[in-house]
Design a protein around this motif. Structure first.
Motif, PDB file in Angstrom:
ATOM      1  N   ASN A 162      71.655  45.869  13.456  1.00 47.25           N
ATOM      2  CA  ASN A 162      72.339  44.503  13.822  1.00 47.25           C
ATOM      3  C   ASN A 162      71.880  44.396  15.390  1.00 47.25           C
ATOM      4  O   ASN A 162      71.488  43.358  15.864  1.00 47.25           O
ATOM      5  CB  ASN A 162      73.788  44.545  13.507  1.00 47.25           C
ATOM      6  CG  ASN A 162      74.474  43.426  14.046  1.00 47.25           C
ATOM      7  OD1 ASN A 162      73.960  42.342  13.773  1.00 47.25           O
ATOM      8  ND2 ASN A 162      75.442  43.734  14.853  1.00 47.25           N
ATOM      9  N   TYR A 163      71.929  45.569  16.218  1.00 49.85           N
ATOM     10  CA  TYR A 163      71.688  45.492  17.597  1.00 49.85           C
ATOM     11  C   TYR A 163      70.114  45.059  17.719  1.00 49.85           C
ATOM     12  O   TYR A 163      69.928  44.290  18.555  1.00 49.85           O
ATOM     13  CB  TYR A 163      71.834  46.934  18.124  1.00 49.85           C
ATOM     14  CG  TYR A 163      71.289  47.283  19.600  1.00 49.85           C
ATOM     15  CD1 TYR A 163      72.077  46.687  20.554  1.00 49.85           C
ATOM     16  CD2 TYR A 163      70.047  47.552  19.772  1.00 49.85           C
ATOM     17  CE1 TYR A 163      71.684  46.775  21.997  1.00 49.85           C
ATOM     18  CE2 TYR A 163      69.842  47.790  21.001  1.00 49.85           C
ATOM     19  CZ  TYR A 163      70.531  47.258  22.072  1.00 49.85           C
ATOM     20  OH  TYR A 163      69.816  47.164  23.427  1.00 49.85           O
ATOM     21  N   ARG A 164      69.236  45.642  16.975  1.00 50.56           N
ATOM     22  CA  ARG A 164      67.967  45.086  16.950  1.00 50.56           C
ATOM     23  C   ARG A 164      67.622  43.678  16.651  1.00 50.56           C
ATOM     24  O   ARG A 164      67.114  42.983  17.378  1.00 50.56           O
ATOM     25  CB  ARG A 164      66.953  46.046  15.980  1.00 50.56           C
ATOM     26  CG  ARG A 164      66.814  47.506  16.725  1.00 50.56           C
ATOM     27  CD  ARG A 164      66.034  48.183  15.452  1.00 50.56           C
ATOM     28  NE  ARG A 164      65.786  49.621  15.892  1.00 50.56           N
ATOM     29  CZ  ARG A 164      65.787  50.473  15.186  1.00 50.56           C
ATOM     30  NH1 ARG A 164      66.070  50.401  13.799  1.00 50.56           N
ATOM     31  NH2 ARG A 164      65.751  51.817  15.567  1.00 50.56           N
ATOM     32  N   GLN A 165      68.292  43.318  15.537  1.00 50.30           N
ATOM     33  CA  GLN A 165      68.207  42.060  15.512  1.00 50.30           C
ATOM     34  C   GLN A 165      68.747  41.055  16.304  1.00 50.30           C
ATOM     35  O   GLN A 165      68.097  39.621  16.759  1.00 50.30           O
ATOM     36  CB  GLN A 165      68.754  41.637  13.994  1.00 50.30           C
ATOM     37  CG  GLN A 165      68.166  42.107  12.948  1.00 50.30           C
ATOM     38  CD  GLN A 165      68.918  41.830  11.672  1.00 50.30           C
ATOM     39  OE1 GLN A 165      70.036  41.183  11.477  1.00 50.30           O
ATOM     40  NE2 GLN A 165      68.642  42.450  10.416  1.00 50.30           N
ATOM     41  N   CYS A 166      69.782  41.299  17.035  1.00 45.34           N
ATOM     42  CA  CYS A 166      70.527  40.488  17.955  1.00 45.34           C
ATOM     43  C   CYS A 166      69.623  40.535  19.327  1.00 45.34           C
ATOM     44  O   CYS A 166      69.428  39.375  19.936  1.00 45.34           O
ATOM     45  CB  CYS A 166      71.743  41.103  18.382  1.00 45.34           C
ATOM     46  SG  CYS A 166      73.045  40.701  17.105  1.00 45.34           S
ATOM     47  N   LEU A 167      69.240  41.814  19.497  1.00 47.08           N
ATOM     48  CA  LEU A 167      68.214  41.903  20.880  1.00 47.08           C
ATOM     49  C   LEU A 167      67.092  40.977  20.606  1.00 47.08           C
ATOM     50  O   LEU A 167      66.257  40.158  21.612  1.00 47.08           O
ATOM     51  CB  LEU A 167      67.830  43.210  20.995  1.00 47.08           C
ATOM     52  CG  LEU A 167      66.697  43.645  22.040  1.00 47.08           C
ATOM     53  CD1 LEU A 167      67.492  43.174  23.533  1.00 47.08           C
ATOM     54  CD2 LEU A 167      66.349  44.918  22.059  1.00 47.08           C
TER      55      LEU A 167
ATOM     56  N   LYS B 297      66.611  38.272  18.639  1.00 46.60           N
ATOM     57  CA  LYS B 297      67.007  36.835  18.605  1.00 46.60           C
ATOM     58  C   LYS B 297      67.040  36.573  20.310  1.00 46.60           C
ATOM     59  O   LYS B 297      66.853  35.224  20.683  1.00 46.60           O
ATOM     60  CB  LYS B 297      68.125  36.718  17.883  1.00 46.60           C
ATOM     61  CG  LYS B 297      67.877  36.710  16.344  1.00 46.60           C
ATOM     62  CD  LYS B 297      69.248  36.361  15.407  1.00 46.60           C
ATOM     63  CE  LYS B 297      69.269  36.429  14.114  1.00 46.60           C
ATOM     64  NZ  LYS B 297      70.260  36.262  13.430  1.00 46.60           N
ATOM     65  N   MET B 298      67.813  37.148  20.851  1.00 41.04           N
ATOM     66  CA  MET B 298      67.910  36.831  22.380  1.00 41.04           C
ATOM     67  C   MET B 298      66.675  36.789  23.065  1.00 41.04           C
ATOM     68  O   MET B 298      66.445  35.778  23.898  1.00 41.04           O
ATOM     69  CB  MET B 298      69.076  37.848  22.973  1.00 41.04           C
ATOM     70  CG  MET B 298      69.363  37.785  24.332  1.00 41.04           C
ATOM     71  SD  MET B 298      70.325  38.865  25.189  1.00 41.04           S
ATOM     72  CE  MET B 298      69.390  40.262  25.464  1.00 41.04           C
ATOM     73  N   LYS B 299      65.686  37.689  22.814  1.00 40.12           N
ATOM     74  CA  LYS B 299      64.385  37.914  23.656  1.00 40.12           C
ATOM     75  C   LYS B 299      63.630  36.602  23.238  1.00 40.12           C
ATOM     76  O   LYS B 299      62.566  36.278  23.936  1.00 40.12           O
ATOM     77  CB  LYS B 299      63.835  38.983  23.292  1.00 40.12           C
ATOM     78  CG  LYS B 299      64.746  40.332  23.961  1.00 40.12           C
ATOM     79  CD  LYS B 299      64.465  40.514  25.462  1.00 40.12           C
ATOM     80  CE  LYS B 299      64.968  42.063  25.976  1.00 40.12           C
ATOM     81  NZ  LYS B 299      64.462  42.066  27.299  1.00 40.12           N
ATOM     82  N   THR B 300      63.565  36.314  21.878  1.00 43.00           N
ATOM     83  CA  THR B 300      62.850  35.468  21.404  1.00 43.00           C
ATOM     84  C   THR B 300      63.189  33.904  21.631  1.00 43.00           C
ATOM     85  O   THR B 300      62.533  32.921  21.331  1.00 43.00           O
ATOM     86  CB  THR B 300      62.342  35.480  20.096  1.00 43.00           C
ATOM     87  OG1 THR B 300      63.367  35.575  19.132  1.00 43.00           O
ATOM     88  CG2 THR B 300      61.402  36.868  19.816  1.00 43.00           C
ATOM     89  N   SER B 301      64.562  33.622  21.856  1.00 33.95           N
ATOM     90  CA  SER B 301      64.810  32.308  22.000  1.00 33.95           C
ATOM     91  C   SER B 301      64.780  31.719  23.301  1.00 33.95           C
ATOM     92  O   SER B 301      65.215  32.481  24.360  1.00 33.95           O
ATOM     93  CB  SER B 301      66.639  32.368  21.855  1.00 33.95           C
ATOM     94  OG  SER B 301      66.958  31.020  22.070  1.00 33.95           O
ATOM     95  N   SER B 302      63.925  30.912  23.416  1.00 36.58           N
ATOM     96  CA  SER B 302      63.310  30.211  24.883  1.00 36.58           C
ATOM     97  C   SER B 302      64.476  29.451  25.403  1.00 36.58           C
ATOM     98  O   SER B 302      64.791  29.705  26.588  1.00 36.58           O
ATOM     99  CB  SER B 302      62.162  28.962  24.360  1.00 36.58           C
ATOM    100  OG  SER B 302      62.811  28.022  23.647  1.00 36.58           O
ATOM    101  N   GLU B 303      65.525  28.744  24.542  1.00 37.98           N
ATOM    102  CA  GLU B 303      66.661  28.474  25.377  1.00 37.98           C
ATOM    103  C   GLU B 303      67.420  29.296  26.101  1.00 37.98           C
ATOM    104  O   GLU B 303      67.889  29.436  27.290  1.00 37.98           O
ATOM    105  CB  GLU B 303      67.439  27.597  24.387  1.00 37.98           C
ATOM    106  CG  GLU B 303      68.709  26.896  25.181  1.00 37.98           C
ATOM    107  CD  GLU B 303      69.476  26.073  23.787  1.00 37.98           C
ATOM    108  OE1 GLU B 303      70.786  26.149  24.077  1.00 37.98           O
ATOM    109  OE2 GLU B 303      68.908  25.620  23.144  1.00 37.98           O
TER     110      GLU B 303
END
Length: 146
Positions: free
Chosen positions: A29-34, A36-42
């Motif tokens: 879950n930590y890896r997925q959240c990281l 998503k946070m790193k790849t979201s341009s917004e």
């Protein structure tokens, strides 16, 4: 240091525990959240904006309220921080990070207490409490080692 059978067993057990942690749902879950946070341009724009304002904030802090842009920078920094913290990806990452830290703290306490009840374990969280302490007053019905 000479390798004894006991030290080799301890290292093997530590390695197994590390692999179990790395393969856990909490770490996934930590890896997925990281990610998503790193790849979201917004999200990244919000983080970058806050980072730039924070640098300005630190510069203005040197002069305090005597700096001509003190009020403006203070307000903009607080607003940018709130906007960044309210971002769904950042909030999810922070929750996942806290969940992972709690898991690591719990494991550290279990290992420390397996050595001795008087071993102090630094969890990094002064309010961290384990679910079961020795003498939980339930007579062991909770599953702890009362």
């Amino acid at each position: 240091m000479l390798a004894t059978l006991e030290s080799v067993q301890i290292l093997d057990t530590a390695e197994r525990i590390a692999k179990m942690i790395l393969n856990s749902d909490v770490v996934e879950n930590y890896r997925q959240c990281l990610y998503k946070m790193k790849t979201s341009s917004e999200t990244q724009k919000k983080i970058e904006r806050f980072t730039k304002l924070k640098e300005q904030y630190e510069y203005v802090q040197r002069f305090g309220r005597y700096h001509p842009d003190y009020q403006t920078i203070m307000k903009e920094t607080r607003l940018a921080k709130r906007e960044m913290d309210m971002d769904e990806n950042v909030a999810n990452f922070k929750r996942a990070e806290t969940e992972l830290q709690n898991l690591l703290d719990e494991i550290s306490l279990i290992i420390g207490r397996s050595v001795s009840e008087s071993v102090k374990v630094e969890t990094g969280n002064p309010f961290f409490e384990t679910k079961h302490k020795v003498g939980c007053s339930t007579g062991g019905s909770c599953g702890c080692s009362a």
